[in-house]
Motif scaffolding. Structure first.
Motif, PDB file in Angstrom:
ATOM      1  N   THR A 189      -2.906   5.647   0.407  1.00  0.00           N
ATOM      2  CA  THR A 189      -2.408   4.316   0.779  1.00  0.00           C
ATOM      3  C   THR A 189      -2.845   3.941   2.184  1.00  0.00           C
ATOM      4  O   THR A 189      -3.301   2.821   2.439  1.00  0.00           O
ATOM      5  N   GLY A 190      -2.704   4.884   3.118  1.00  0.00           N
ATOM      6  CA  GLY A 190      -3.118   4.628   4.495  1.00  0.00           C
ATOM      7  C   GLY A 190      -4.598   4.319   4.604  1.00  0.00           C
ATOM      8  O   GLY A 190      -5.004   3.395   5.322  1.00  0.00           O
ATOM      9  N   MET A 191      -5.425   5.061   3.862  1.00  0.00           N
ATOM     10  CA  MET A 191      -6.870   4.842   3.928  1.00  0.00           C
ATOM     11  C   MET A 191      -7.273   3.526   3.274  1.00  0.00           C
ATOM     12  O   MET A 191      -8.220   2.868   3.714  1.00  0.00           O
ATOM     13  N   ILE A 192      -6.564   3.127   2.227  1.00  0.00           N
ATOM     14  CA  ILE A 192      -6.844   1.838   1.585  1.00  0.00           C
ATOM     15  C   ILE A 192      -6.542   0.697   2.553  1.00  0.00           C
ATOM     16  O   ILE A 192      -7.343  -0.240   2.720  1.00  0.00           O
ATOM     17  N   ILE A 193      -5.385   0.769   3.210  1.00  0.00           N
ATOM     18  CA  ILE A 193      -5.019  -0.279   4.171  1.00  0.00           C
ATOM     19  C   ILE A 193      -6.033  -0.331   5.314  1.00  0.00           C
ATOM     20  O   ILE A 193      -6.482  -1.408   5.730  1.00  0.00           O
ATOM     21  N   TRP A 194      -6.409   0.827   5.824  1.00  0.00           N
ATOM     22  CA  TRP A 194      -7.383   0.900   6.917  1.00  0.00           C
ATOM     23  C   TRP A 194      -8.721   0.297   6.483  1.00  0.00           C
ATOM     24  O   TRP A 194      -9.334  -0.491   7.213  1.00  0.00           O
ATOM     25  N   GLY A 195      -9.175   0.668   5.286  1.00  0.00           N
ATOM     26  CA  GLY A 195     -10.464   0.170   4.796  1.00  0.00           C
ATOM     27  C   GLY A 195     -10.483  -1.332   4.626  1.00  0.00           C
ATOM     28  O   GLY A 195     -11.445  -2.005   5.004  1.00  0.00           O
TER      29      GLY A 195
END
Length: 406
Positions: free
Chosen positions: A308-314
């Motif tokens: 989830t964190g990486m999706i938001i960051w991306g």
């Protein structure tokens, strides 16, 4: 040839032109970063060290930053289409040289040659995209063209790495040479002969640097991009610290991040023309929140939270990359080329500083502290964003430009 005002509506040729410019950005970014995934085979093939090969990436970035400024001073009066074609040929020659070198010094020469084209091309391509679309499509055009950057991070570097491992590193550079040839053919057919009234030379650069609004954008870009690359350069080591995340899932996490970046490009393109300031502000705040979360978390985050964190960051990082570039183009008026050149220089400088600061913090302190500091830095950029006007006064954005129809 008839000389016309810039088009008032999008045509199929306009969309195809943006697509070929996206292929061009994909090619130049893949060319810039490919050695990162080919360090070992290149080092073995040229009997050099991996750190020496890694220097070809750093040198490429710094030379690219300088070449962007050089181009805006000395090449601004050259036809946009002609200059893009020449720069693409230089990139093609650079990749052919890299594919056929027999020594490290020859590789370094090939990379410097490519970097000279890279910076000038990068400075020119945003201004070119603006010149071939109506003003209300500037954000969409920028999103499409610079979507090639996200695509390169998702597909370009991994594909180069795969080719290098299975067929040899020279074949990876041959692939980039082929992409350069495709870009050349597409630009020849699809890009109009743009005649720009953009200000040129040192006086134009000085004029851009006297703009307090553009300085705020440049400094906000510098702060945000430095923080992003300081943190993202060390995302793989951070992922290795997570006890609940299997090592086999790390490539999947990075791939999901890249796909999210492509989705973010699409979302940014939909929103940015109407909500530029809000899009950039929200993107900065979302990355700030993610970095704080990663830095303050322990080593037992669930796989779901990591994804989830990486999706938001991306998704959010596209709002920063495309947003600041669009903002520069919107505020530059008749100085799009020099304004873009300075932006490119700040951006490339920020990449180098971010990687260096990240390396120093990881070696001297810790990964969690790096992420907390990066979160703080990127959060501070919101203060600069808050004082940047979304448009020039209350007037709709206009730019002096024309193009020659073939």
């Amino acid at each position: 040839m008839a000389v016309e005002r810039f088009p008032q509506k999008m045509t199929l040729k306009s969309w195809l032109a943006l697509f070929i410019l996206a292929i061009s950005t994909f090619t130049i970014v893949t060319t810039e970063l490919a050695p990162v995934g080919l360090l070992t085979p290149i080092a073995e093939g040229l009997q050099s060290s991996e750190s020496a090969v890694g220097m070809t990436v750093s040198l490429y970035a710094w030379v690219g930053a300088l070449s962007a400024l050089f181009a805006s001073v000395f090449l601004g009066n050259v036809s946009r289409k002609r200059l893009l074609l020449v720069l693409t040929v230089v990139l093609l020659i650079s990749n052919i040289m890299a594919a056929t070198v027999t020594s490290y010094s020859m590789l370094l020469s090939a990379r410097v040659l490519g970097a000279l084209a890279h910076g000038a091309f990068w400075a020119m391509i945003g201004a070119t995209a603006v010149a071939i679309v109506p003003a209300r499509y500037i954000g969409v055009a920028t999103s499409i063209v610079f979507g090639g950057v996200s695509a390169a991070s998702v597909f370009g570097v991994p594909v180069s790495n795969y080719i290098g491992i299975h067929f040899g590193w020279r074949q990876a550079f041959w692939m980039m040479a082929a992409l350069s040839a495709i870009a050349f053919a597409g630009i020849s057919v699809l890009i109009p002969h743009i005649t720009s009234k953009s200000a040129l030379g040192l006086d134009a650069l000085k004029s851009v640097l006297r703009s307090s609004t553009l300085w705020k954008i440049y400094l906000a870009t510098m702060l945000a991009v430095t923080a992003h690359f300081a943190a993202f350069t060390y995302i793989e080591p951070w992922l290795h610290t997570q006890s609940l995340l299997s090592n086999a899932f790390i490539p999947a996490v990075l791939f999901v991040y890249g796909i999210s970046g492509l989705a973010g490009n699409f979302l940014t393109g939909v929103l940015i023309d109407k909500y530029l300031k809000l899009t950039v502000s929200m993107s900065v705040l979302l990355i700030c929140a993610v970095l704080f979360f990663l830095g303050l978390s322990d080593s037992s985050l669930s796989t779901g939270l990591i994804f989830t964190g990486m999706i938001i960051w991306g998704v959010a990082v596209s709002g920063i990359f495309v947003g600041f570039q669009t903002w520069v183009l919107r505020m530059a008026e008749d100085k799009t080329f020099p304004a873009s050149a300075i932006y490119v220089s700040f951006f490339n400088t920020a990449i180098g500083i971010g990687a260096s600061v990240g390396a120093w913090m990881v070696s001297s302190f810790s990964l969690p502290l790096l992420y907390i500091v990066a979160a703080t830095a990127i959060g501070l950029s919101v203060l600069l964003v808050a004082f940047i006007p979304a448009t020039l006064s209350a007037k709709p954005f206009r730019m002096e430009k024309s193009y020659e129809s073939s």
